[in-house]
Design a protein around this motif. Structure first.
Motif, PDB file in Angstrom:
ATOM      1  N   TYR A  51      20.078 -13.121 111.300  1.00  0.00           N
ATOM      2  CA  TYR A  51      20.810 -12.247 110.155  1.00  0.00           C
ATOM      3  C   TYR A  51      21.756 -12.954 109.351  1.00  0.00           C
ATOM      4  O   TYR A  51      22.436 -13.945 109.908  1.00  0.00           O
ATOM      5  CB  TYR A  51      21.349 -11.102 111.070  1.00  0.00           C
ATOM      6  CG  TYR A  51      20.513 -10.319 111.685  1.00  0.00           C
ATOM      7  CD1 TYR A  51      19.803  -9.251 111.282  1.00  0.00           C
ATOM      8  CD2 TYR A  51      20.390 -10.564 113.217  1.00  0.00           C
ATOM      9  CE1 TYR A  51      18.956  -8.582 112.094  1.00  0.00           C
ATOM     10  CE2 TYR A  51      19.505  -9.907 114.142  1.00  0.00           C
ATOM     11  CZ  TYR A  51      18.662  -8.893 113.602  1.00  0.00           C
ATOM     12  OH  TYR A  51      17.909  -8.369 114.302  1.00  0.00           O
ATOM     13  N   SER A  52      22.014 -12.382 107.901  1.00  0.00           N
ATOM     14  CA  SER A  52      23.294 -12.877 107.423  1.00  0.00           C
ATOM     15  C   SER A  52      24.547 -12.101 107.980  1.00  0.00           C
ATOM     16  O   SER A  52      24.204 -11.020 108.470  1.00  0.00           O
ATOM     17  CB  SER A  52      23.254 -12.618 105.955  1.00  0.00           C
ATOM     18  OG  SER A  52      22.900 -11.452 105.723  1.00  0.00           O
ATOM     19  N   LEU A  53      25.921 -12.881 107.974  1.00  0.00           N
ATOM     20  CA  LEU A  53      26.729 -12.132 108.647  1.00  0.00           C
ATOM     21  C   LEU A  53      27.980 -12.025 107.569  1.00  0.00           C
ATOM     22  O   LEU A  53      28.188 -12.928 106.803  1.00  0.00           O
ATOM     23  CB  LEU A  53      27.430 -12.883 109.666  1.00  0.00           C
ATOM     24  CG  LEU A  53      28.366 -12.682 110.453  1.00  0.00           C
ATOM     25  CD1 LEU A  53      28.210 -11.277 111.336  1.00  0.00           C
ATOM     26  CD2 LEU A  53      28.982 -13.554 111.541  1.00  0.00           C
ATOM     27  N   PHE A  54      28.527 -10.699 107.346  1.00  0.00           N
ATOM     28  CA  PHE A  54      29.192 -10.485 106.238  1.00  0.00           C
ATOM     29  C   PHE A  54      30.297  -9.811 107.102  1.00  0.00           C
ATOM     30  O   PHE A  54      30.078  -9.433 108.003  1.00  0.00           O
ATOM     31  CB  PHE A  54      28.763  -9.331 105.122  1.00  0.00           C
ATOM     32  CG  PHE A  54      27.767 -10.180 104.233  1.00  0.00           C
ATOM     33  CD1 PHE A  54      27.994 -10.899 103.267  1.00  0.00           C
ATOM     34  CD2 PHE A  54      26.734 -10.206 104.536  1.00  0.00           C
ATOM     35  CE1 PHE A  54      27.107 -11.547 102.409  1.00  0.00           C
ATOM     36  CE2 PHE A  54      25.379 -10.836 103.964  1.00  0.00           C
ATOM     37  CZ  PHE A  54      25.788 -11.381 102.661  1.00  0.00           C
ATOM     38  N   ALA A  55      31.719  -9.709 106.278  1.00  0.00           N
ATOM     39  CA  ALA A  55      32.708  -9.027 106.976  1.00  0.00           C
ATOM     40  C   ALA A  55      33.504  -8.313 105.884  1.00  0.00           C
ATOM     41  O   ALA A  55      33.717  -8.733 104.674  1.00  0.00           O
ATOM     42  CB  ALA A  55      33.713 -10.196 107.714  1.00  0.00           C
ATOM     43  N   THR A  56      34.178  -7.375 106.123  1.00  0.00           N
ATOM     44  CA  THR A  56      35.246  -6.426 105.113  1.00  0.00           C
ATOM     45  C   THR A  56      36.270  -6.804 106.023  1.00  0.00           C
ATOM     46  O   THR A  56      36.694  -5.997 106.901  1.00  0.00           O
ATOM     47  CB  THR A  56      34.673  -5.071 104.780  1.00  0.00           C
ATOM     48  OG1 THR A  56      33.422  -5.216 104.166  1.00  0.00           O
ATOM     49  CG2 THR A  56      35.560  -4.536 103.775  1.00  0.00           C
ATOM     50  N   PRO A  57      37.343  -7.377 105.550  1.00  0.00           N
ATOM     51  CA  PRO A  57      38.695  -7.542 106.203  1.00  0.00           C
ATOM     52  C   PRO A  57      39.530  -6.398 105.796  1.00  0.00           C
ATOM     53  O   PRO A  57      39.491  -5.819 104.796  1.00  0.00           O
ATOM     54  CB  PRO A  57      39.300  -8.940 105.617  1.00  0.00           C
ATOM     55  CG  PRO A  57      38.175  -9.634 104.972  1.00  0.00           C
ATOM     56  CD  PRO A  57      37.114  -8.391 104.573  1.00  0.00           C
ATOM     57  N   GLY A  58      40.286  -5.938 106.889  1.00  0.00           N
ATOM     58  CA  GLY A  58      41.351  -5.217 106.854  1.00  0.00           C
ATOM     59  C   GLY A  58      42.599  -5.494 107.435  1.00  0.00           C
ATOM     60  O   GLY A  58      42.441  -6.542 108.091  1.00  0.00           O
ATOM     61  N   ILE A  61      45.240 -16.468 102.647  1.00  0.00           N
ATOM     62  CA  ILE A  61      43.739 -15.907 102.634  1.00  0.00           C
ATOM     63  C   ILE A  61      43.326 -14.488 102.530  1.00  0.00           C
ATOM     64  O   ILE A  61      42.815 -13.933 101.728  1.00  0.00           O
ATOM     65  CB  ILE A  61      42.582 -16.587 103.747  1.00  0.00           C
ATOM     66  CG1 ILE A  61      42.951 -18.307 103.694  1.00  0.00           C
ATOM     67  CG2 ILE A  61      41.311 -16.291 103.888  1.00  0.00           C
ATOM     68  CD1 ILE A  61      42.567 -18.757 102.441  1.00  0.00           C
ATOM     69  N   PHE A  62      43.589 -14.076 103.911  1.00  0.00           N
ATOM     70  CA  PHE A  62      43.159 -12.484 103.984  1.00  0.00           C
ATOM     71  C   PHE A  62      44.543 -11.490 103.442  1.00  0.00           C
ATOM     72  O   PHE A  62      45.537 -11.767 103.659  1.00  0.00           O
ATOM     73  CB  PHE A  62      42.947 -12.087 105.494  1.00  0.00           C
ATOM     74  CG  PHE A  62      41.904 -12.981 105.895  1.00  0.00           C
ATOM     75  CD1 PHE A  62      40.655 -12.713 105.444  1.00  0.00           C
ATOM     76  CD2 PHE A  62      41.987 -13.866 107.013  1.00  0.00           C
ATOM     77  CE1 PHE A  62      39.486 -13.513 106.077  1.00  0.00           C
ATOM     78  CE2 PHE A  62      41.040 -14.575 107.652  1.00  0.00           C
ATOM     79  CZ  PHE A  62      39.850 -14.409 106.957  1.00  0.00           C
ATOM     80  N   ALA A  82      34.221 -14.713 117.980  1.00  0.00           N
ATOM     81  CA  ALA A  82      35.071 -14.421 117.148  1.00  0.00           C
ATOM     82  C   ALA A  82      35.028 -15.276 115.789  1.00  0.00           C
ATOM     83  O   ALA A  82      34.669 -16.514 115.964  1.00  0.00           O
ATOM     84  CB  ALA A  82      36.647 -14.854 117.972  1.00  0.00           C
ATOM     85  N   LEU A  83      35.464 -14.662 114.754  1.00  0.00           N
ATOM     86  CA  LEU A  83      35.740 -15.548 113.502  1.00  0.00           C
ATOM     87  C   LEU A  83      37.201 -15.799 113.669  1.00  0.00           C
ATOM     88  O   LEU A  83      38.282 -14.898 114.004  1.00  0.00           O
ATOM     89  CB  LEU A  83      35.473 -14.395 112.585  1.00  0.00           C
ATOM     90  CG  LEU A  83      35.789 -14.992 110.975  1.00  0.00           C
ATOM     91  CD1 LEU A  83      34.745 -14.006 109.985  1.00  0.00           C
ATOM     92  CD2 LEU A  83      37.263 -14.929 110.590  1.00  0.00           C
ATOM     93  N   ILE A  84      37.650 -17.108 113.261  1.00  0.00           N
ATOM     94  CA  ILE A  84      39.369 -17.405 113.528  1.00  0.00           C
ATOM     95  C   ILE A  84      39.446 -18.220 112.199  1.00  0.00           C
ATOM     96  O   ILE A  84      38.703 -19.296 112.028  1.00  0.00           O
ATOM     97  CB  ILE A  84      39.484 -18.206 114.759  1.00  0.00           C
ATOM     98  CG1 ILE A  84      38.781 -17.518 115.901  1.00  0.00           C
ATOM     99  CG2 ILE A  84      40.822 -18.633 114.459  1.00  0.00           C
ATOM    100  CD1 ILE A  84      38.899 -18.292 117.084  1.00  0.00           C
ATOM    101  N   TRP A  85      40.578 -17.649 111.725  1.00  0.00           N
ATOM    102  CA  TRP A  85      40.772 -18.466 110.123  1.00  0.00           C
ATOM    103  C   TRP A  85      42.054 -18.081 109.858  1.00  0.00           C
ATOM    104  O   TRP A  85      42.793 -16.907 110.159  1.00  0.00           O
ATOM    105  CB  TRP A  85      39.880 -18.170 109.175  1.00  0.00           C
ATOM    106  CG  TRP A  85      40.085 -19.377 108.071  1.00  0.00           C
ATOM    107  CD1 TRP A  85      40.608 -20.582 108.111  1.00  0.00           C
ATOM    108  CD2 TRP A  85      39.469 -18.930 106.679  1.00  0.00           C
ATOM    109  NE1 TRP A  85      40.298 -21.116 106.881  1.00  0.00           N
ATOM    110  CE2 TRP A  85      39.976 -20.129 105.960  1.00  0.00           C
ATOM    111  CE3 TRP A  85      38.933 -17.967 106.152  1.00  0.00           C
ATOM    112  CZ2 TRP A  85      39.567 -20.281 104.327  1.00  0.00           C
ATOM    113  CZ3 TRP A  85      38.796 -18.079 104.542  1.00  0.00           C
ATOM    114  CH2 TRP A  85      38.869 -19.234 104.054  1.00  0.00           C
TER     115      TRP A  85
END
Length: 176
Positions: free
Chosen positions: A98-105, A59-60, A163-166
């Motif tokens: 709100y909408s929630l977005f993320a930019t993974p690193g 995934i990430f 927390a976002l967990i995946w």
């Protein structure tokens, strides 16, 4: 009075409708909607998201490349709602939805709260449907590895935040 042909045609269409309705009703949803809620610092927090599965994919850094903004879920926008003003990673987020977005690193993630909260999560070209002009709050957090593979995208709320967990990644966000 209906002719024999009309009755046969009507019977055929009714049967076809019933069979197709039953087949579609039992089909599993690839990324079912899910939600979590809890209380942090006296504010009711609700997160509503599409929960995709890993399904053997990376995934990430794979399906979701590092450095590319992501809708933080599947299908419709992931939404984050707070009943009171809260402090997210040292910055104020006013009460609202709100909408929630993320930019993974690889270790640093950008978490984005955007004022648009009622649209599809991606544009026609596959990019995240985030309008930076409508970003209300942007914070940077550190991710950490999970102890085991987490097949479905999950959000957890606790007294320190959410927390976002995946997959093999947990992204804690501090809330006060």
């Amino acid at each position: 009075m209906k002719t024999s042909f009309q009755l046969k045609a009507l019977t055929f269409f009714v049967c076809a409708f019933l069979v197709s309705s039953t087949a579609f009703a039992q089909a599993p949803i690839a990324s079912p909607r899910d939600s979590v809620s809890g209380i942090i610092a006296g504010s009711t927090i609700k997160i509503n998201f599409g929960s995709p599965g890993v399904k053997g994919r990376k995934i990430f850094g794979g399906l979701q490349p590092y450095g590319k903004i992501w809708r933080a879920g599947a299908n419709q926008m992931t939404t984050f709602e707070t009943s009171k003003d809260i402090n997210v990673e040292g910055k104020t987020l006013p009460a609202g939805k709100y909408s929630l977005f993320a930019t993974p690193g690889e270790t640093d993630w950008t978490i984005i709260f955007n004022s648009v909260n009622n649209a599809w999560g991606i544009k026609r070209d596959g990019s995240a449907n985030d309008d930076p002009a409508k970003d209300v709050l942007v914070v940077t957090v550190k991710s950490k590895p999970t102890k085991a593979l987490v097949e479905r995208l999950t959000y957890k709320i606790n007294k320190r935040g959410f927390a976002l967990i995946w997959e093999n990644t947990e992204v804690p966000v501090m809330v006060k």
